[in-house]
Scaffold this active site. Structure first.
Site, PDB file in Angstrom:
ATOM      1  N   LYS A 118       0.862  -1.179   0.000  1.00 46.25           N
ATOM      2  CA  LYS A 118       0.000   0.000   0.000  1.00 46.25           C
ATOM      3  C   LYS A 118       0.896   1.225   0.000  1.00 46.25           C
ATOM      4  CE  LYS A 118      -3.991   2.120   2.249  1.00 46.25           C
ATOM      5  NZ  LYS A 118      -3.513   3.506   2.029  1.00 46.25           N
ATOM      6  N   PHE A 189      -1.290   0.694 -11.181  1.00 49.14           N
ATOM      7  CA  PHE A 189      -1.733  -0.631 -10.722  1.00 49.14           C
ATOM      8  C   PHE A 189      -3.054  -1.087 -11.329  1.00 49.14           C
ATOM      9  CE2 PHE A 189      -2.251   2.411  -7.080  1.00 49.14           C
ATOM     10  CZ  PHE A 189      -3.607   2.656  -7.207  1.00 49.14           C
ATOM     11  N   ARG A 259     -16.597   1.767  -3.395  1.00 44.13           N
ATOM     12  CA  ARG A 259     -15.986   0.806  -2.473  1.00 44.13           C
ATOM     13  C   ARG A 259     -16.427  -0.613  -2.808  1.00 44.13           C
ATOM     14  NH1 ARG A 259     -12.685   3.051   0.776  1.00 44.13           N
ATOM     15  NH2 ARG A 259     -13.010   5.235   1.370  1.00 44.13           N
ATOM     16  N   LYS A 265      -7.633  -3.439   2.227  1.00 44.50           N
ATOM     17  CA  LYS A 265      -6.379  -2.890   2.749  1.00 44.50           C
ATOM     18  C   LYS A 265      -6.090  -3.504   4.111  1.00 44.50           C
ATOM     19  CE  LYS A 265      -8.878   1.285   4.230  1.00 44.50           C
ATOM     20  NZ  LYS A 265      -8.970   2.768   4.102  1.00 44.50           N
TER      21      LYS A 265
END
Length: 361
Positions: A118, A189, A259, A265
Site C-alpha cells: 500500500k 496498478f 468501495r 487494505k
C-alpha cells in the site's frame, strides 16, 4: 505586484483589530480571513481579496481560474448532488470512477488473492490527458512527467517514496508544474476501462511500462498471498521498511467504481480524516509555535492532534479548514481516537459538511 516567497508569510491589516496572515506553503497560498477559510473547494484552489491585493488579480486568476475559485473542467464520472436552489449544470461535481478499498477484518480467507504494498502517496487517475485526484481536482504535472502516457485511463499513485507522504503532497498540489515532480513516479496498478479480469489488466499495465518506457511511470508488482502467515510476514516486512501496509485484490475481479470488497487494505494501525478547527499554542520547547491541532471528525467529535508534526509544520501549521489525515490505535467508548498522530494534509478528501459539535477531548 509583490509575491510571497515559498515558506514565508506576511501580515495584512483587514477591517478588524488583528491583521490577517497570508502564507505560501509549497506553492499553496492561504489567508487567515474567514472568506478564505470558509470556502468548500480544495485549499490550493482558494483565493480572497487579501491575496489578490498582494499578488494581483492576474496572478491569482492564473493560479485558481479567472472569476472564481472553482476547479476547471473535470473528467466525466459520478455526479455529486447539486446544492438546493441551484441548477444541476452549475453545481454538479464529477469525480473519477475509482475503485476504493474496504479494510480487512480477518473475516476473509485471502489465500490466492493478489498482494502488493500500500503506497504512501497520492491517488491519481490519468484520464488520457492529465491527472485528477479522487475528488476530481486536477494535478498540474509538467509535460515531461506525462510524456508517453497513453490516451486511455490508468489508475495509480503519485509516489515519492516511503515516509515521504507530506513531501509528495506538497509537490502535487503546486500550481507551477515545477521541477520538483522529478522526485515522483506515477506507479500504475490498474487500467479501469479495460473490460477484463484483474490479472489481464495488471499484465496490460506491465506490458505498457516495459514496451513504451514512459520516463516517470512504473507498474506495481503483485504476488499471490499464500495464507495468513504469509500475509503477516509480508506486512511486517513492509512496515519495517517504512511502508504503510498491504493491498489485496480478489483474483479474477473486475474494475468497479466505488468501495468494493474485491479490494482490501491491511494495516497495523487505523487512520481517518479530520478538519482543522483551531491551533493550540505550544509550551516548553514548542513555546511560540503550534502545540497541537484542534480538529473535528465528520460526526462533529473534537479532539487534539499534537504528535507527528515536524518543527516546520509547527512553525507553519495547516490553516483552519484544512483536512488532515491522522493515525490512531482505537476509538474510546465515546468515539474519540486514542493516541492520534498527524500524518499530513489531505488534498483529495471530500469537503466536510457543517455539523454540530459533539465532544471535545
Amino acid at each position: 505586484m509583490a509575491d510571497i516567497a515559498d515558506g514565508a508569510q506576511i501580515e495584512l491589516q483587514g477591517s478588524g483589530s488583528k491583521p490577517y496572515i497570508l502564507k505560501n506553503t509549497g506553492g499553496v497560498y492561504s489567508c487567515s480571513c474567514p472568506a478564505w477559510r470558509n470556502q468548500s473547494v480544495a485549499i490550493e484552489r482558494r483565493t480572497c481579496k487579501h491575496l489578490r491585493k498582494v499578488r494581483g488579480d492576474a496572478a491569482e486568476d492564473a493560479r485558481v481560474g479567472a472569476g472564481d475559485t472553482s476547479a476547471p473542467a473535470r473528467p466525466a464520472a459520478r455526479n455529486v448532488r447539486p446544492k438546493s436552489g441551484a441548477s444541476a449544470e452549475a453545481n454538479a461535481v464529477t469525480v473519477p470512477p475509482l475503485l476504493l478499498a474496504h479494510s480487512w477484518e480477518n473475516d476473509v480467507d485471502l489465500t490466492g488473492w493478489w498482494m502488493s504494498e500500500k503506497l504512501d502517496g497520492v491517488r491519481a487517475y490519468w484520464d488520457g490527458k492529465q491527472f485528477y485526484s479522487r475528488q476530481g481536482n486536477p494535478f498540474l504535472a509538467p509535460d515531461w512527467f506525462t510524456a508517453k502516457l497513453p490516451d486511455h485511463p490508468l489508475d495509480g499513485e503519485l509516489f515519492g517514496g516511503r515516509k515521504k507522504f507530506q513531501r509528495t503532497v506538497s509537490i502535487v498540489r503546486r500550481q507551477d508544474r515545477s521541477d520538483d515532480w522529478k522526485e515522483l513516479a506515477f506507479v500504475i496498478f490498474d487500467a479501469p476501462k479495460l473490460d477484463a479480469p484483474f490479472e489481464e489488466r495488471l499484465a496490460h499495465c506491465q506490458r505498457f511500462v516495459e514496451d513504451v518506457a514512459p520516463p516517470y511511470a512504473e507498474w506495481l508488482e503483485h504476488a499471490p498471498c499464500k495464507g495468513v502467515t504469509h500475509l503477516r510476514e509480508e506486512l511486517a516486512r513492509v512496515e519495517g521498511l517504512g511502508g504503510e501496509g498491504l493491498m489485496l485484490r480478489r483474483p479474477g475481479s473486475r474494475y468497479e467504481a466505488g468501495r468494493s470488497h474485491t479490494l482490501l487494505k491491511v494495516k497495523s494501525f487505523k487512520d481517518d480524516e479530520a478538519r482543522v478547527v483551531g491551533h493550540a499554542a505550544g509550551a516548553g520547547r514548542h513555546k511560540g509555535r503550534l502545540g497541537a491541532l484542534e480538529v473535528e471528525l465528520r460526526d462533529g467529535t473534537r479532539f487534539s492532534v499534537g504528535t507527528g508534526l515536524s518543527d516546520q509544520e509547527r512553525e507553519n501549521p495547516p490553516p483552519v479548514g484544512t483536512i488532515i489525515t491522522f493515525r490512531y490505535q482505537e476509538l474510546s467508548n465515546d468515539g474519540v481516537p486514542r493516541f492520534p498522530s498527524y500524518v499530513g494534509v489531505r488534498i483529495d478528501a471530500a469537503p466536510f459538511a457543517p455539523t454540530a459539535r459533539r465532544k471535545r477531548a
